[in-house]
Design a protein around this motif. Structure first.
Motif, short mmCIF file in Angstrom:
data_model
loop_
_atom_site.label_atom_id
_atom_site.label_comp_id
_atom_site.label_asym_id
_atom_site.label_seq_id
_atom_site.Cartn_x
_atom_site.Cartn_y
_atom_site.Cartn_z
N ASP A 1 0.83 -1.21 0.00
CA ASP A 1 0.00 0.00 0.00
C ASP A 1 0.87 1.26 0.00
N PHE A 2 2.01 1.19 0.67
CA PHE A 2 2.93 2.33 0.71
C PHE A 2 3.48 2.62 -0.69
N LEU A 3 3.73 1.58 -1.47
CA LEU A 3 4.21 1.77 -2.85
C LEU A 3 3.12 2.42 -3.71
N ILE A 4 1.88 2.09 -3.45
CA ILE A 4 0.77 2.75 -4.16
C ILE A 4 0.75 4.23 -3.80
N VAL A 5 0.98 4.56 -2.53
CA VAL A 5 1.02 5.96 -2.09
C VAL A 5 2.13 6.72 -2.82
N ILE A 6 3.32 6.12 -2.93
CA ILE A 6 4.43 6.77 -3.62
C ILE A 6 4.09 7.02 -5.09
N GLY A 7 3.52 6.01 -5.75
CA GLY A 7 3.15 6.17 -7.16
C GLY A 7 2.10 7.23 -7.36
N ASP A 8 1.06 7.22 -6.51
CA ASP A 8 0.02 8.24 -6.60
C ASP A 8 0.60 9.63 -6.39
N ALA A 9 1.48 9.77 -5.40
CA ALA A 9 2.09 11.07 -5.12
C ALA A 9 2.89 11.58 -6.32
N ALA A 10 3.64 10.68 -6.96
CA ALA A 10 4.44 11.07 -8.13
C ALA A 10 3.55 11.54 -9.28
N VAL A 11 2.44 10.84 -9.50
CA VAL A 11 1.51 11.23 -10.57
C VAL A 11 0.88 12.59 -10.26
N ILE A 12 0.49 12.81 -9.01
CA ILE A 12 -0.10 14.10 -8.63
C ILE A 12 0.89 15.23 -8.86
N ILE A 13 2.15 15.03 -8.48
CA ILE A 13 3.17 16.07 -8.67
C ILE A 13 3.33 16.41 -10.14
N LEU A 14 3.40 15.38 -11.00
CA LEU A 14 3.57 15.62 -12.43
C LEU A 14 2.38 16.37 -13.02
N THR A 15 1.18 15.86 -12.79
CA THR A 15 0.01 16.44 -13.46
C THR A 15 -0.33 17.84 -12.95
N ARG A 16 -0.29 18.04 -11.63
CA ARG A 16 -0.63 19.36 -11.10
C ARG A 16 0.43 20.40 -11.45
N SER A 17 1.70 19.99 -11.51
CA SER A 17 2.76 20.92 -11.91
C SER A 17 2.58 21.36 -13.36
N ILE A 18 2.21 20.42 -14.23
CA ILE A 18 1.98 20.78 -15.63
C ILE A 18 0.77 21.70 -15.75
N TYR A 19 -0.26 21.47 -14.94
CA TYR A 19 -1.43 22.35 -14.94
C TYR A 19 -1.02 23.80 -14.66
#
Length: 405
Positions: A211-229
């Motif tokens: 579950d912790f690895l899912i958290v890391i992956g989700d966090a990385a995706v959020i950083i990428l997409t919101r930064s591009i926004y």
């Protein structure tokens, strides 16, 4: 009745709508200045001062957002909402009345404090509600889609204010002051008076390694997409000086960003992980890199519709991240984490824009005056690093977990 059942099946609920309204109202304080890059740079005499002005809210808010569970422990959500929005109204009114000439950086720091303590209030109710994991992901996804819808409207309103105000950026803060005052009143009416903030224990924050690895992956995706926004909004305001054109072209990005988000879960469950990663992550990010160099306003609106596909990975990851904790206090912590990530990215996006602008002028890869230098630096530096880090998490953890929910 059938329509209401259908909306509920999609994740629409009172808690989702309440969380979206409050989150959007607070986030407007960070998003609105993104559409006035040229005007506020002139008012503040330098691009550096403008960057400090932007980042003061997003960076100052982080320690208060992260520490809000401790700082506000056992406080009533309703009370924090009322006081927080009242503070935002007062500080924005000062910025408006002084035309950004009286300690604007200090006032934005104070806005950052109120921002950090207020923004989680709307979503805490959903975090503590007793829901099964599938229902929680659906409602958080719907809430984030509603936030995206609200934040698509906010830049449109900001550009319209600049248009009708002949470029007077101070009017943006009058709008924020009025909006915050209204939300302060509504907080007293809509937030349940008995709800309190639950401080997490160390045990409640622990989750299994998978579950912790899912958290890391989700966090990385959020950083990428919101930064591009945030990157796109700042870039558009820097290259388009006509407010009417900026308004219409920005809508070609923000509105599809909302629409794609509502389709996220069905599309991601339908497609194989690597296909969805290519279509919804790699393709729009690479297209952004190329379109920066072209700068052809004729093709720009069409390109922005496809760049907005990045809202699909952003739509489901916050709800999935929060759902990895099994306790109410743990989910509140996850809630804080997602909001901290999405907040700091409103500073990361403009910072990346300034970085590649600097690199393109200082170390041009091709002709010094070519706009393709910005494209090349974006395509060679930040995007490959981000995409190569995310792909493994996407394929092994994020999409399989989403399909099981």
């Amino acid at each position: 009745m059938a329509a209401l059942k259908q909306l509920h099946a999609m994740g629409v609920s009172r808690l989702a709508v309440l969380g979206a309204l409050i989150t959007t109202g607070v986030s407007a304080n960070a998003v609105i200045p993104l559409v006035a890059q040229q005007e506020m740079t002139t008012m503040m005499n330098s691009a550096l001062n403008y960057q400090f002005f932007l980042n003061n809210v997003t960076l100052i808010s982080l320690p208060f957002l992260i520490g809000s569970l401790v700082l506000l422990r056992n406080k009533r959500n309703q009370q924090i909402g009322q006081i927080g929005f009242a503070a935002l109204a007062f500080l924005n009114m000062l910025l408006y009345l002084t035309n950004l000439q009286w300690h604007p950086l200090l006032l934005r720091c104070l806005i950052g404090v109120a921002f950090g303590l207020t923004i989680p209030i709307g979503q805490f109710s959903l975090a503590v509600a007793e829901l099964n994991p599938s229902e929680r992901v659906k409602q958080f996804t719907m809430m984030l889609n509603l936030v995206a819808a609200g934040l698509a409207v906010v830049p449109f309103i900001g550009i319209a204010i600049l248009w009708f105000g002949n470029g007077n950026a101070s009017l943006l803060f009058l709008f924020l002051a009025v909006l915050s005052a209204v939300l302060s009143i509504l907080s007293g009416l809509w937030i349940p008076p008995r709800e309190r903030i639950c401080p997490p224990s160390r045990q409640s924050l622990l989750i299994p390694k998978k579950d912790f690895l899912i958290v890391i992956g989700d966090a990385a995706v959020i950083i990428l997409t919101r930064s591009i926004y945030a990157f796109v909004l700042v870039w558009l305001s820097s290259i388009i000086s006509n407010f009417k054109s900026l308004q219409m072209i920005s809508l070609c990005f923000t509105l599809p960003f909302v629409v794609w988000g509502f389709l996220a879960i069905p599309l991601l469950k339908l497609l194989k992980p690597m296909i969805s990663f290519g279509i919804f992550v790699i393709s729009p990010a690479v297209l952004l890199g190329f379109i920066i160099g072209i700068r052809d306003l004729y093709w720009l609106p069409f390109a922005l519709v496809f760049i907005a596909l990045l809202s699909i990975p952003e739509a489901f990851t916050p709800g999935q991240l929060i759902s990895q904790w099994q306790t109410a206090s743990g989910r509140q912590f996850g809630n804080i984490l997602t909001m901290a990530l999405m907040t700091v990215c409103l500073a990361i996006g403009p910072a990346i824009f300034e970085l590649i602008t600097y690199l393109s002028h200082t170390w041009p890869i091709i002709s010094p005056n070519s706009p393709f230098n910005m494209s090349l630096w974006l395509l060679l530096l930040p995007l490959p690093i981000a995409l190569s880090f995310i792909v493994g998490f996407w394929r092994k953890y994020l999409i399989p977990s989403l399909r099981r929910s």
